[in-house]
Design a protein around this motif. Structure first.
Motif, short mmCIF file in Angstrom:
data_model
loop_
_atom_site.label_atom_id
_atom_site.label_comp_id
_atom_site.label_asym_id
_atom_site.label_seq_id
_atom_site.Cartn_x
_atom_site.Cartn_y
_atom_site.Cartn_z
N GLU A 1 0.83 -1.19 0.00
CA GLU A 1 0.00 0.00 0.00
C GLU A 1 0.87 1.25 0.00
O GLU A 1 0.55 2.25 -0.66
N SER A 2 1.99 1.21 0.70
CA SER A 2 2.92 2.34 0.69
C SER A 2 3.50 2.55 -0.70
O SER A 2 3.66 3.69 -1.16
N VAL A 3 3.79 1.46 -1.40
CA VAL A 3 4.30 1.56 -2.77
C VAL A 3 3.22 2.15 -3.68
O VAL A 3 3.52 2.98 -4.55
N ARG A 4 1.98 1.73 -3.47
CA ARG A 4 0.88 2.28 -4.29
C ARG A 4 0.74 3.78 -4.04
O ARG A 4 0.59 4.56 -4.99
N GLN A 5 0.78 4.19 -2.78
CA GLN A 5 0.69 5.61 -2.46
C GLN A 5 1.87 6.38 -3.03
O GLN A 5 1.72 7.53 -3.46
#
Length: 326
Positions: free
Chosen positions: A201-205
């Motif tokens: 999710e951090s990579v997506r953000q």
């Protein structure tokens, strides 16, 4: 192994499955959550002399339903969508500014030349001359107004780049920290599903902010932007900074800062909001400002040149209508 023990093993496995289903349901709206599934295996069989009898079931794993290819496509699509959204948001305002008759240059410029043509045929008409001077003042004001608004857009982009770079650094640090936690948690052989979800999710953000490529390295994520500039390497996060450019201090550039050096990535960063803003600035804003300046320069120079060749109402040689840009 008694029948009760076998039943208890099945009950324990079923209870874990029900709890997992409940957890999936509770997190249906949780950003980045991956559905989980319990995995069971048959317990070791017991030799009773004439054969082997099963001893029930054992919960072997709580598996994360995850597809790396789909996740990669999600990251790429997220970066492209944010890029296009940022570009469109900025370009739309510029298009409105330049195309609207009340704010653009074309209408007032056309009126200016129409009245200039009229004055040339009725040079002694004082009212026509006064009206023409009013139109010339309006043209000059319109040039200045558009230039000011384009400059304000450039300043806004500079501010956004500074803010977005700070957000990128926060996410980069988060990914590096999660890499460390996942490595430690995985040492026992278990799969830290929640930590893996949090990292994805951090990579997506991060891709919302800037296009990033991920390479898995022994369970850790190495993250790269641009043409391979490292943003995260294992448990180390490099920083992204925005500041005045060396060739043009009014336009901020982006640099990836390492421990001993830094790398300018302004021209190679793509994707995400940052990529969209940089693409808008290079493809739309800068060319528009340059073209506006060239039009203003040519109009003022040519009009002043023609007026200097004529005679005013007092019989004196003509003077400049517009102030010299130089």
């Amino acid at each position: 192994m008694s029948l009760i023990s076998i039943g208890l093993s099945g009950l324990t496995a079923s209870s874990a499955a029900i709890n997992t289903i409940g957890n999936n349901t509770a997190n249906v709206d949780t950003a980045g959550y991956s559905r989980q599934q319990t995995m069971t295996v048959a317990s070791a069989s017991q030799n009773v002399g004439v054969g082997f009898i099963g001893t029930g079931t054992t919960l072997s794993d709580v598996r994360r339903i995850y597809n790396s290819y789909l996740d990669s496509q999600l990251q790429s699509s997220t970066a492209l969508n944010s890029d296009a959204t940022a570009f469109l948001g900025q370009a739309s305002s510029t298009d409105t500014l330049l195309s609207d008759s009340s704010t653009g240059i074309s209408t007032v410029l056309s009126t200016f030349f129409t009245q200039l043509q009229g004055v040339s045929t009725t040079a002694t008409d004082s009212s026509a001359r006064a009206q023409f001077l009013t139109t010339a003042t309006a043209l000059s004001a319109r040039f200045n107004s558009i230039s000011t608004q384009l400059a304000a857009q450039n300043s806004s982009i500079n501010s956004q780049l500074t803010s977005l770079a700070g957000q990128v650094n926060t996410l980069s640090s988060s990914i590096a920290h999660l890499n460390q936690q996942i490595t430690q948690a995985s040492a026992s052989g278990a799969t830290p599903n929640s930590l893996l979800d949090a990292r994805n999710e951090s990579v997506r953000q991060l891709n919302v902010l800037v296009g990033a490529k991920v390479v898995s390295n022994n369970g850790s994520y190495d993250v790269y932007i641009g043409t391979g500039q490292s943003l995260v390497s294992g448990t180390t996060a490099n920083t992204l900074s925005a500041g005045p450019g060396t060739s043009d201090a009014t336009q901020y550039t982006l640099k990836v800062n390492y421990s001993q050096t830094s790398s300018d990535v302004t021209s190679v960063v793509t994707g995400g909001t940052i990529g969209g803003l940089l693409r808008y600035r290079s493809d739309v804003l800068t060319p528009a400002a340059n073209e506006l300046g060239r039009v203003a320069l040519v109009v003022s120079d040519q009009v002043n040149s023609q007026l200097n060749q004529g005679i005013d109402s007092n019989g004196e040689f003509g003077s400049n209508l517009f102030n010299s840009i130089n």
